[in-house]
Design an enzyme around this catalytic site. Structure first.
Site, mmCIF file in Angstrom:
data_model
loop_
_atom_site.group_PDB
_atom_site.id
_atom_site.type_symbol
_atom_site.label_atom_id
_atom_site.label_comp_id
_atom_site.label_asym_id
_atom_site.label_seq_id
_atom_site.Cartn_x
_atom_site.Cartn_y
_atom_site.Cartn_z
ATOM 1 N N LYS A 10 0.817 -1.219 0.000
ATOM 2 C CA LYS A 10 0.000 0.000 0.000
ATOM 3 C C LYS A 10 0.856 1.277 0.000
ATOM 4 O O LYS A 10 2.055 1.230 0.255
ATOM 5 C CB LYS A 10 -0.938 -0.030 1.220
ATOM 6 C CG LYS A 10 -1.949 -1.184 1.189
ATOM 7 C CD LYS A 10 -2.960 -1.071 2.329
ATOM 8 C CE LYS A 10 -3.976 -2.204 2.296
ATOM 9 N NZ LYS A 10 -5.026 -2.047 3.346
ATOM 10 N N TYR A 50 -12.837 -2.390 -3.537
ATOM 11 C CA TYR A 50 -13.334 -2.413 -2.153
ATOM 12 C C TYR A 50 -14.858 -2.273 -2.080
ATOM 13 O O TYR A 50 -15.391 -1.770 -1.076
ATOM 14 C CB TYR A 50 -12.666 -1.300 -1.342
ATOM 15 C CG TYR A 50 -11.281 -1.642 -0.810
ATOM 16 C CD1 TYR A 50 -11.043 -2.813 -0.080
ATOM 17 C CD2 TYR A 50 -10.211 -0.774 -0.988
ATOM 18 C CE1 TYR A 50 -9.789 -3.117 0.430
ATOM 19 C CE2 TYR A 50 -8.939 -1.061 -0.474
ATOM 20 C CZ TYR A 50 -8.740 -2.236 0.234
ATOM 21 O OH TYR A 50 -7.507 -2.526 0.765
ATOM 22 N N ASN A 113 -2.114 0.414 6.738
ATOM 23 C CA ASN A 113 -1.581 -0.828 7.293
ATOM 24 C C ASN A 113 -0.736 -1.638 6.315
ATOM 25 O O ASN A 113 -0.623 -2.857 6.427
ATOM 26 C CB ASN A 113 -2.709 -1.671 7.908
ATOM 27 C CG ASN A 113 -3.777 -2.026 6.901
ATOM 28 O OD1 ASN A 113 -3.652 -1.727 5.717
ATOM 29 N ND2 ASN A 113 -4.826 -2.689 7.358
ATOM 30 N N HIS A 116 -2.223 -5.543 1.689
ATOM 31 C CA HIS A 116 -3.550 -6.156 1.507
ATOM 32 C C HIS A 116 -3.371 -7.629 1.174
ATOM 33 O O HIS A 116 -2.418 -8.000 0.492
ATOM 34 C CB HIS A 116 -4.302 -5.495 0.357
ATOM 35 C CG HIS A 116 -5.495 -6.297 -0.108
ATOM 36 N ND1 HIS A 116 -6.725 -6.192 0.506
ATOM 37 C CD2 HIS A 116 -5.619 -7.265 -1.059
ATOM 38 C CE1 HIS A 116 -7.557 -7.062 -0.069
ATOM 39 N NE2 HIS A 116 -6.917 -7.710 -1.022
ATOM 40 N N GLU A 127 -9.824 -10.664 -7.313
ATOM 41 C CA GLU A 127 -8.833 -9.586 -7.170
ATOM 42 C C GLU A 127 -7.680 -9.757 -8.163
ATOM 43 O O GLU A 127 -7.222 -8.775 -8.764
ATOM 44 C CB GLU A 127 -8.333 -9.559 -5.722
ATOM 45 C CG GLU A 127 -9.457 -9.132 -4.764
ATOM 46 C CD GLU A 127 -9.094 -9.225 -3.293
ATOM 47 O OE1 GLU A 127 -7.949 -9.641 -2.962
ATOM 48 O OE2 GLU A 127 -9.961 -8.883 -2.462
HETATM 49 P P1 DAT Z 1 -8.174 -6.403 5.806
HETATM 50 O O1 DAT Z 1 -7.355 -5.455 4.950
HETATM 51 O O2 DAT Z 1 -7.381 -6.884 6.984
HETATM 52 O O3 DAT Z 1 -8.804 -7.508 5.001
HETATM 53 P P2 DAT Z 1 -10.825 -5.200 5.903
HETATM 54 O O4 DAT Z 1 -11.147 -5.983 4.674
HETATM 55 O O5 DAT Z 1 -11.761 -5.292 7.053
HETATM 56 O O6 DAT Z 1 -9.361 -5.545 6.454
HETATM 57 O O7 DAT Z 1 -10.719 -3.660 5.535
HETATM 58 C C1 DAT Z 1 -10.050 -3.257 4.348
HETATM 59 C C2 DAT Z 1 -9.164 -2.082 4.673
HETATM 60 O O8 DAT Z 1 -9.969 -0.973 5.081
HETATM 61 C C3 DAT Z 1 -8.203 -2.297 5.830
HETATM 62 O O9 DAT Z 1 -7.003 -2.929 5.440
HETATM 63 C C4 DAT Z 1 -7.963 -0.906 6.315
HETATM 64 C C5 DAT Z 1 -9.306 -0.235 6.098
HETATM 65 N N1 DAT Z 1 -10.115 -0.273 7.321
HETATM 66 C C6 DAT Z 1 -10.870 -1.300 7.770
HETATM 67 N N2 DAT Z 1 -11.494 -0.995 8.915
HETATM 68 C C7 DAT Z 1 -11.123 0.280 9.199
HETATM 69 C C8 DAT Z 1 -11.417 1.178 10.253
HETATM 70 N N3 DAT Z 1 -12.232 0.832 11.263
HETATM 71 N N4 DAT Z 1 -10.852 2.409 10.219
HETATM 72 C C9 DAT Z 1 -10.045 2.768 9.200
HETATM 73 N N5 DAT Z 1 -9.712 1.968 8.168
HETATM 74 C C10 DAT Z 1 -10.247 0.745 8.178
HETATM 75 MG MG MG Z 2 -10.296 -7.503 3.565
#
Ligand code: DAT
Ligand code: MG
Length: 138
Positions: A10, A50, A113, A116, A127
C-alpha cells in the site's frame, strides 16, 4: 494445495520505500512472487476493488488513501497461500497484530496498514483478475 493469492503493497509502505523489505519477508516465508507491478491506481479501480466496504464510515478515506501514491500489486503462490499470506500480514489493526507479522512491523495505523491480502478463494480469483491479464501470470 498450491494456491495463489493477491497482495498489495500500500501507499504508506511505498512512501517509506519498504517494497524490498516486505518482499524479502514474503519470499523468506516460502512464497513465490508470480507477478508484480507498480501502479498508480484510480478512484474507480478502488471503488470496485473495495465494493464490499461501500457505505462504511472509513470507505471514502480508504479510497483516498489507496490512490494517494504508488502501490505494488502482486500475485503470490504457496501451499495454502490465502491463509498463509493473511497470517504473515497480521491483523488489520497493527495494535492487534502478532509479533513477526508485516503489519506489526510496518503498519502505521488500522487504515495505513502497509499490505492487503485476499480473504477467500473467491476473493483471490476476483482480485487477481481485476489487476492482471492472464498473459501476465506464469
Ligand atoms: P483487511 O485489509 O485486513 O482484510 P478489511 O477488509 O476489514 O481488512 O478492511 C479493508 C481495509 O480498510 C483495511 O485494510 C484498512 C481499512 N479499514 C478497515 N477498517 C477500518 C477502520 N475501522 N478504520 C479505518 N480503516 C479501516
Ligand atoms: Mg479484507
Amino acid at each position: 494445495m498450491i494456491q495463489r493469492t493477491f497482495c498489495i503493497i500500500k501507499p504508506d509502505a511505498t512512501a517509506r520505500h519498504l517494497e524490498d523489505k516486505i518482499n524479502e519477508m514474503i519470499t523468506q516465508n516460502g512464497f513465490k512472487i508470480v507477478a508484480s507491478k507498480r501502479v498508480n491506481a484510480t478512484r474507480d479501480q478502488f471503488e470496485t476493488f473495495y465494493a464490499e466496504h461501500k457505505g462504511k464510515p472509513f470507505f471514502e478515506g480508504l479510497v483516498e488513501f489507496m490512490t494517494s501514491g504508488p502501490i505494488v500489486v502482486q500475485v503470490l503462490e504457496k501451499e495454502n497461500a490465502i491463509q498463509a499470506w493473511r497470517d504473515l500480514m497480521g491483523k488489520t489493526d497493527p495494535a492487534e497484530a502478532a509479533e513477526g507479522t508485516i503489519r506489526k512491523k510496518y503498519a502505521e495505523s488500522k487504515g495505513h496498514n502497509s499490505v492487503h491480502g485476499s480473504d477467500s478463494p473467491a476473493s483471490a480469483e476476483r482480485e487477481i483478475n481485476l489487476w492482471f491479464k492472464p498473459e501476465e501470470l506464469n
